[in-house]
Enzyme design. Structure first.
Site: not given
Ligand code: B12
Ligand code: SF4
Ligand code: SF4
Length: 375
Positions: A132, A190, A193, A197, A213, A240, A247
Site C-alpha cells: 500500500d 451476485c 456488494c 453499499c 466511499c 468501511c 460477500c
Molecule cells: C486508493 C486505494 C483505495 C481507495 C480507492 C479504492 C479502489 N477500489 O480503487 C479507497 C480509499 C476508497 C480504498 C478503500 C479500501 N481499501 Co484500498 N487501496 C488503494 C490503493 C492505494 C490503490 C488502489 C487503486 O489503484 N485503485 C484504482 C483502481 C482502478 O485500481 P484497482 O482497484 O487496483 O483495480 C484494478 C483491477 O480491479 C482491474 N480491473 C478493474 N476493473 C476490472 C474489470 C475486470 C472484468 C477485470 C478483469 C479487471 C478489472 O484494473 C485495475 C487496475 O489494475 C491500494 C494499494 C495499491 N497500490 O494498489 C489499496 C488497497 C486496494 N486497499 C485495500 C483495502 C484493504 C481497502 C479497504 C478494504 C479498507 C477499508 N476497510 O476501509 C477499502 C475497500 C474499498 C473497496 N471496495 O475497494 C487493500 C485491498 C486488499 C484486497 N484483498 O483487495 C489494498 C491492496 C492495500 C493493501 N496493500 O492491502 N482504497
Molecule cells: S464481490 Fe462478493 S458480494 Fe460482490 S458480487 Fe462478487 S461475490 Fe457478490
Molecule cells: S467500503 Fe466503500 S464501496 Fe465498500 S460498502 Fe463501504 S462505502 Fe461502499
C-alpha cells in the site's frame, strides 16, 4: 541454493511461517489493466488523492521495471486480518485497523524475507518492497500471481480465503518460478456488494467512485465531509467493511486462516464508545492509536468522523459532549459537531448552536451552524 524451483518453494515456505497465508510469483511485465486505471483517474474517481494522478505515478504503474530495472520476479503475498462479521450499533472501525499498523508489520516481515533469500542464494539481492506504499497496481499483480480475482466490489478475492487480507509485494532481481495467473471470475450473477453499499460508491461492477466511499471519506478526505453523504456513513469512524461483509466468499471462508498477534482485535478498537471518543485530547488520541493505522486521520479527522457518527446515532444524551465539541480547536470538529446537534435537534441543541454562532469566527463553521439551525 541455486535451483529456481527450490528457491521459490523455500521462499514461499518462509513467507507462510511469517504469517502470510497466500504467496504467488509473477513476472515484471506491464499490467493488463493499465487503461482501466487511466480511465478511472481521468473520470476523477480518485477524488482528492492527487498522488494517484501525477505523471510519475502513472509512469511507474505502467511497468514494474520502472521501479526496479533489474527486477526478474515479483513475489506477491497475502496476510489475513480478522473478518468483521458484526454490524451492531456503536462506533465502528474497519477490522484491518483493529490493532497494529500493517505497513509497519509487513515492512518488517518483508525485510526479513529478503534476508532469508540472501542467505539461501549466498549473494545480496537487489529488491524493493511495497504494501500500500508505492505506485503499483497491487491487485493486478496479485491476480497475475494467482492469488484471486477482482470482485465486483473491486477487492481481490481468494476462493479459499475471501478478501480480508492485506497485499504485499517483493520485487527481486532473482528468477523465481512464476505461478499461473488467476483466470476465473467467481462473482457470477451476485450483486450483494453493489446493493449493500450505502453511498452508491460502487457505481457498476468493478467500478468504485472514491468520492462517495466511506473508506475514503473517513480516512483520506481532509476538511469537510459532503453533507449529503454524512447520514449514509452510519457509525463508521475509520474505514468501511460493508461490501466485504456481505460477500458470500467472506461469509463462507474469511476468518479461517491463522491471524498473527499484531492483527488480533484490541478491545479499544472493537468497542468504540462515541461519547468518550469525542472528548479525546491530542495526547489521548496519540496514546490510544500510537501504532495503529487510525493515527493517519490525526485527531481532528477522527473526531470529525466521531461527530458524524454521533449525529447519525441521534441520542439526546450526546448533547453535552457535542456542545463541548463546538469549542474544539479544530474547525472541522466544530463544524461537524454543529451538524450532529442539528440532526439530534430539540430546544437545547438550538440554544447551544445559537450561543456558538455568537462566538464563532471561522466562516465555514458559521455556515455549518446556520445550516444546522435550519434543519
Ligand atoms: C486508493 C486505494 C483505495 C481507495 C480507492 C479504492 C479502489 N477500489 O480503487 C479507497 C480509499 C476508497 C480504498 C478503500 C479500501 N481499501 Co484500498 N487501496 C488503494 C490503493 C492505494 C490503490 C488502489 C487503486 O489503484 N485503485 C484504482 C483502481 C482502478 O485500481 P484497482 O482497484 O487496483 O483495480 C484494478 C483491477 O480491479 C482491474 N480491473 C478493474 N476493473 C476490472 C474489470 C475486470 C472484468 C477485470 C478483469 C479487471 C478489472 O484494473 C485495475 C487496475 O489494475 C491500494 C494499494 C495499491 N497500490 O494498489 C489499496 C488497497 C486496494 N486497499 C485495500 C483495502 C484493504 C481497502 C479497504 C478494504 C479498507 C477499508 N476497510 O476501509 C477499502 C475497500 C474499498 C473497496 N471496495 O475497494 C487493500 C485491498 C486488499 C484486497 N484483498 O483487495 C489494498 C491492496 C492495500 C493493501 N496493500 O492491502 N482504497
Ligand atoms: S464481490 Fe462478493 S458480494 Fe460482490 S458480487 Fe462478487 S461475490 Fe457478490
Ligand atoms: S467500503 Fe466503500 S464501496 Fe465498500 S460498502 Fe463501504 S462505502 Fe461502499
Amino acid at each position: 541454493m541455486t535451483d529456481t524451483k527450490q528457491i521459490t518453494e523455500a521462499l514461499k515456505e518462509e513467507a507462510r511461517r511469517a504469517g502470510f497465508s497466500l504467496a504467488g510469483v509473477t513476472l515484471p511485465d506491464p499490467p493488463d489493466h493499465l487503461d482501466f486505471y487511466q480511465d478511472w483517474i481521468a473520470a476523477g474517481y480518485h477524488a482528492d488523492m492527487g498522488w494517484m494522478a501525477t505523471e510519475r505515478a502513472l509512469d511507474r504503474r505502467s511497468d514494474p521495471k520502472r521501479i526496479l530495472p533489474e527486477c526478474q520476479s515479483i513475489l506477491v503475498l497475502g496476510m489475513p486480518y480478522p473478518f468483521s462479521a458484526e454490524r451492531r450499533g456503536g462506533g465502528k472501525i474497519s477490522s484491518y485497523a483493529w490493532n497494529k499498523d500493517y505497513h509497519d508489520v509487513l515492512n518488517q516481515k518483508m525485510k526479513e524475507l529478503v534476508r532469508f533469500l540472501e542467505d539461501q542464494v549466498g549473494r545480496p539481492v537487489s529488491n524493493r518492497w511495497y504494501t500500500d506504499t508505492g505506485p503499483i497496481l497491487e491487485r493486478e499483480l496479485a491476480r497475475r500471481a494467482g492469488l484471486g480475482w477482482f470482485g465486483k466490489n473491486t477487492t481481490l478475492i481468494n476462493p479459499h480465503q475471501g478478501s480480508f487480507f492485506f497485499l504485499a509485494e517483493l520485487f527481486l532481481d532473482i528468477a523465481l518460478e512464476p505461478d499461473p495467473p488467476f483466470q476465473n471470475q467467481h462473482c457470477g450473477s451476485c450483486t450483494r456488494c453493489l446493493d449493500a453499499c450505502p453511498t452508491g460508491s460502487l457505481k457498476a461492477p468493478y467500478l468504485l467512485d472514491a468520492n462517495l466511499c466511506i473508506s475514503y471519506l473517513t480516512i483520506e478526505k481532509k476538511g469537510n465531509i459532503p453533507k449529503e453523504l454524512r447520514p449514509k456513513m452510519d457509525q463508521w469512524v475509520f474505514g468501511c467493511d460493508i461490501c466485504q461483509q456481505v460477500c458470500p466468499w467472506n461469509q463462507r471462508f474469511a476468518g479461517k486462516e491463522e491471524i498473527i498477534d499484531a492483527f488480533q482485535p484490541r478491545p479499544e478498537s472493537t468497542r468504540i464508545d462515541l461519547q468518550e471518543e469525542i472528548t479525546l485530547s491530542e495526547e489521548d488520541f496519540r496514546e490510544k492509536f500510537r501504532n495503529s493505522p487510525v493515527k493517519r486521520t490525526k485527531r481532528g479527522g477522527y473526531l470529525r468522523n466521531v461527530a458524524v457518527a454521533l449525529g447519525n446515532q441521534g441520542l439526546k444524551r450526546s448533547l453535552k459532549s457535542l456542545t463541548a465539541a463546538l469549542q474544539d480547536r479544530d474547525a472541522a470538529v466544530r463544524g461537524h459537531a454543529a451538524w450532529a446537534l442539528g440532526e439530534i435537534g430539540g430546544e437545547l441543541a438550538r440554544e447551544k448552536l445559537q450561543e456558538a454562532l455568537g462566538e464563532e469566527e471561522d466562516q465555514r463553521v458559521r455556515r455549518e451552524i446556520k445550516s444546522a439551525l435550519h434543519t
